[in-house]
Write an enzyme that holds these catalytic residues in place. Structure first.
Site, short mmCIF file in Angstrom:
data_model
loop_
_atom_site.label_atom_id
_atom_site.label_comp_id
_atom_site.label_asym_id
_atom_site.label_seq_id
_atom_site.Cartn_x
_atom_site.Cartn_y
_atom_site.Cartn_z
CG ASP A 15 -2.03 -1.08 1.09
OD1 ASP A 15 -1.94 -1.92 0.18
OD2 ASP A 15 -2.95 -1.09 1.94
CE LYS A 102 -4.38 -4.01 1.03
NZ LYS A 102 -5.07 -2.85 1.62
CB CYS A 141 -2.49 -2.93 5.01
SG CYS A 141 -4.23 -2.45 4.81
C1 VGL Z 1 -4.95 0.78 5.53
C2 VGL Z 1 -6.42 1.87 6.92
C3 VGL Z 1 -7.41 1.78 5.98
C4 VGL Z 1 -3.55 0.27 5.29
C5 VGL Z 1 -5.94 0.67 4.58
O1 VGL Z 1 -3.15 0.19 4.12
O2 VGL Z 1 -2.87 -0.05 6.27
N1 VGL Z 1 -5.20 1.37 6.69
N2 VGL Z 1 -7.16 1.18 4.81
#
Ligand code: VGL
Ligand code: ZN
Length: 197
Positions: A15, A102, A141
């Site tokens: 991410d 995702k 994540c």
């Molecule tokens: C994430 C919060 C909401 C992450 C993704 O990538 O850690 N955190 N969506």
């Protein structure tokens, strides 16, 4: 500890998108600071012919994790918006790399790169037994991807110099690291990885 890389190893970069960078919609403090180190990992794995997987949060505009829908997060990583793009300095190899989207359906959230994706089958098809995981956010994540990998039977290594967390509560990232370690992941840094005996 020295870790010798082999053809059963893969890198997972979690991410590294603009909305998780300091100017983004859901900022991870210093999230941008790990880009150069992650690029070193990416170049190392890529130069050895090992696959590199890039996960990305890929939400529809009305995703259930957003506050407007009763979730806990500000809108972030909306499909095809600038905030969902990878950090422009992140090195994306031209081959043997995979983008894993995702949480792309309105009613389904996923913190793990394995949830609702082809990541497990892509790894298994390639005979991968060990995954090396870095990126953001340590306490969401990254943690869930590491725990997901362990649950699926992979050996998991946490890139301790290539992660950053959000720390909604102070100490969340440190607790997440401890939880990953207690579940059996191994913390490594770049200098511990090598490709020859
Ligand atoms: C994430 C919060 C909401 C992450 C993704 O990538 O850690 N955190 N969506
Ligand atoms: Zn999200």
């Amino acid at each position: 500890m020295k870790v010798k890389l082999s053809k059963k190893d893969a890198l997972i970069v979690v991410d590294m998108q603009l909305d998780f960078m300091p100017d983004g919609a859901l900022p991870v403090p210093e999230g941008d600071k790990i880009v150069p180190r992650l690029n070193e990992y990416i170049k190392l794995f890529s130069s050895l012919g090992l696959p590199v997987f890039f996960t990305r949060d890929w939400h529809p505009p009305d995703h259930i994790s957003f506050k407007e829908q009763g979730g806990i997060w500000p809108p972030h990583c909306v499909q095809n918006t600038p905030g969902a793009m990878f950090h422009p300095d992140l090195y994306i190899p031209s081959d043997n790399r995979f983008i894993i989207s995702k949480a792309f359906s309105r009613d389904f959230d996923a913190y793990s790169g394995f949830q609702g994706t082809a990541l497990d089958s892509l790894l298994k098809e390639r005979g991968i037994k060990r995954v090396f995981v870095g990126g953001v956010a340590t306490d969401y994540c990254v943690k869930n991807t590491v725990l997901g990998a362990l649950n699926l039977g992979y050996q998991a290594f946490l890139l301790i110099d290539g992660i950053k967390g959000v720390d909604v509560q102070p100490g969340d990232s440190e607790r997440a690291v401890q939880e990953m370690l207690s579940e059996g992941t191994v913390a490594v840094e770049l200098s511990e990885l090598h490709s020859t005996a």
